[in-house]
Design an enzyme around this catalytic site. Structure first.
Site, PDB file in Angstrom:
ATOM      1  N   ASP A 142      -6.956   4.402  -4.313  1.00  0.00           N
ATOM      2  CA  ASP A 142      -7.828   4.409  -2.913  1.00  0.00           C
ATOM      3  C   ASP A 142      -8.483   5.622  -2.688  1.00  0.00           C
ATOM      4  OD1 ASP A 142      -7.739   2.161  -0.508  1.00  0.00           O
ATOM      5  OD2 ASP A 142      -7.377   4.020   0.321  1.00  0.00           O
TER       6      ASP A 142
ATOM      7  N   LYS B 296       1.045  -1.302  -0.045  1.00  0.00           N
ATOM      8  CA  LYS B 296       0.301  -0.068   0.040  1.00  0.00           C
ATOM      9  C   LYS B 296       0.895   1.273   0.032  1.00  0.00           C
ATOM     10  CE  LYS B 296      -4.459   0.936   0.263  1.00  0.00           C
ATOM     11  NZ  LYS B 296      -5.607  -0.059  -0.026  1.00  0.00           N
TER      12      LYS B 296
HETATM   13  N1  GLU Z   1      -7.467   0.249  -2.755  1.00  0.00           N
HETATM   14  C1  GLU Z   1      -8.257  -0.928  -3.132  1.00  0.00           C
HETATM   15  C2  GLU Z   1      -8.090  -1.807  -1.842  1.00  0.00           C
HETATM   16  O1  GLU Z   1      -8.336  -1.375  -0.747  1.00  0.00           O
HETATM   17  C3  GLU Z   1      -7.729  -1.562  -4.230  1.00  0.00           C
HETATM   18  C4  GLU Z   1      -6.291  -1.824  -4.494  1.00  0.00           C
HETATM   19  C5  GLU Z   1      -6.092  -2.464  -5.977  1.00  0.00           C
HETATM   20  O2  GLU Z   1      -6.651  -2.490  -6.769  1.00  0.00           O
HETATM   21  O3  GLU Z   1      -4.620  -2.604  -6.079  1.00  0.00           O
HETATM   22  O4  GLU Z   1      -8.329  -2.963  -2.117  1.00  0.00           O
END
Ligand code: GLU
Length: 445
Positions: free
Chosen positions: A166, A126
């Site tokens: 996100d 992340k």
């Molecule tokens: N931010 C999204 C999550 O919390 C998607 C992450 C992504 O698609 O890599 O899962």
């Protein structure tokens, strides 16, 4: 917490001081794992718990950029590459003033288990920045994204680390980030970012996927209890990408979606939310949610207050972490809620989760219920790798299948480890087993 795991939790607290959200995410997983380490002492013998709680790599860097008035602004950005046992690091970027290392680590940690639950070959990571896109012009957002990618690009790659969106990062930001990556590397490497626009390698249904997936999971969970979402009164919190498409899918399945919110207040629309209008207000015009009520004479806007005061049978928290506390959970229970599914990451506090479970409310944790977003990112990577582009219907079918698999894995593991119907335990156990076995197989890495 079980004494077998307590010591590991203490170590996490000592090694990561002040990172409250990360502590919370770790506690929630470790609390489910006592029956697992009893049955499989090898995980403790090989220090899998300590290893899984320590990111493989953490990056923190300065992002300088120039605002429209010519002043130099400085933000701090992060990428936490948490675990690559199952595949390249995968997880979104968040732009929000609240972002600091503890938030990114909580999200990265959750992402490891969420991604494992999808059954797809993706590790967990992340990133993000304390940059606040609110009130910034397109040109400012672009300069920020370009500057951020100027550092980040060297750490990314379709086989290494694949960011997506996100909170605060949508198609616009992904476009600017991808443009800069392409320019610096001289490679049209579509699979390095997901959540791209359809015109340049994006996937159909990616935009809708997190919200749709949350509703598909809710549908499965209700069906397993002999119930259905059709005809139910639903509220969502938030009004971003997750909330909008959760509302859309719930309505398509026959639910009455009557409320949503933003950080300034909430809207109640007893006729059912007009999703197109909501999308226009929030995603196109980027306005506050009160603008929705201005356009719909029968809708009411409540400034401040809590959207959880609105009576409902199904609640879908789709805004942000710790937005639904114990007192909100009590109100939901008193108003007759049957199911709560987390569209956001960790929106319910631990006390709220406990109360809902004790009162017999069906509860789906985010790492299961919102896995549809990242799962469809993985489908986007598949399409990019095969230079293909799938239809909406086919992609949505794949998403539904994946969410059925996520539900199945949670339900089976909960049952196998003596906690039938407990989706928190099921999600944590099933995903932990998968990641832990891969880590053991890879040796001491
Ligand atoms: N931010 C999204 C999550 O919390 C998607 C992450 C992504 O698609 O890599 O899962």
């Amino acid at each position: 917490m079980d004494p077998l795991l307590e010591e590991h939790y203490r170590t996490v607290l000592d090694r990561n001081p002040g990172e409250q959200e990360f502590h919370q995410a770790v506690a929630e997983v470790l609390e489910s794992l006592a029956p697992v380490v009893r049955r499989h002492p090898e995980y403790l013998e090989h220090s899998v718990i300590e290893r899984i709680c320590e990111p493989e790599r953490q990056l923190i860097f300065r992002v300088p950029w120039t605002d429209d008035r010519g002043r130099v602004q400085i933000n701090r950005a992060f990428r936490v590459e948490f675990n690559s046992a199952l595949g390249p690091f995968k997880g979104g970027l968040r732009f929000h003033p609240s972002v600091y290392l503890g938030i990114v680590k909580f999200l990265g940690f959750e992402q490891i288990f969420k991604n494992a639950l999808t059954g797809l070959p993706i590790g967990g990571g992340k990133g993000g920045s304390d940059f606040d896109p609110k009130g910034r012009s397109d040109a400012e957002v672009m300069r920020f994204c370009q500057s951020m990618m100027t550092e980040l690009y060297r750490h990314l790659g379709e086989y290494t680390d694949v960011p997506a969106g996100d909170i605060g990062v949508g198609e616009r930001e992904i476009g600017y980030l991808f443009g800069q990556y392409k320019r610096i590397t001289n490679r049209y490497e579509s699979g390095v970012l997901t959540g791209k626009g359809l015109a340049y390698g994006g996937s159909r249904v990616r935009r809708e996927a997190t919200g749709y997936g949350t509703v598909f999971f809710t549908e499965q969970m209700l069906a397993a209890a002999g119930d259905s979402i059709s005809g139910r009164r639903v509220i969502v919190s938030g009004s971003g990408n997750v909330a909008i498409y959760a509302a859309q899918k719930a309505a398509q399945l026959g639910a009455q979606v009557v409320a949503c919110s933003d950080s300034s207040g909430y809207v109640v629309d007893e006729d059912g939310l007009d999703v197109e209008l909501l999308r226009h207000v929030k995603e196109v015009e980027r306005l506050r949610i009160s603008a929705y009520a201005d356009e719909r004479p029968d809708a009411t806007y409540v400034a401040g207050g809590s959207v959880w005061d609105v009576p409902c049978e199904v609640a879908l928290p789709c805004a942000t972490q710790n937005e639904l506390d114990e007192s909100a959970a009590r109100t939901l229970v008193e108003n007759g809620v049957r199911a709560v599914a987390e569209g956001a990451n960790m929106p319910c506090t631990p006390a709220a989760v406990r109360l809902l479970q004790q009162r017999g409310v069906l509860f789906a944790p985010g790492k299961a219920a919102n896995a549809g977003g990242v799962a469809t990112s993985s489908l986007e990577m598949q399409q990019n790798a095969s230079r293909d582009s799938w239809s909406f219907a086919h992609t949505e079918d794949r998403l539904r299948e994946i969410m059925t698999g996520v539900h199945e894995r949670c339900a089976t593991s909960a049952e196998e480890y003596g906690a039938p119907g407990n989706y928190v335990a099921g999600a944590n156990i099933s995903s932990f087993l998968q990641v832990a076995d891969a880590m053991l197989a890879l040796g001491v890495v």
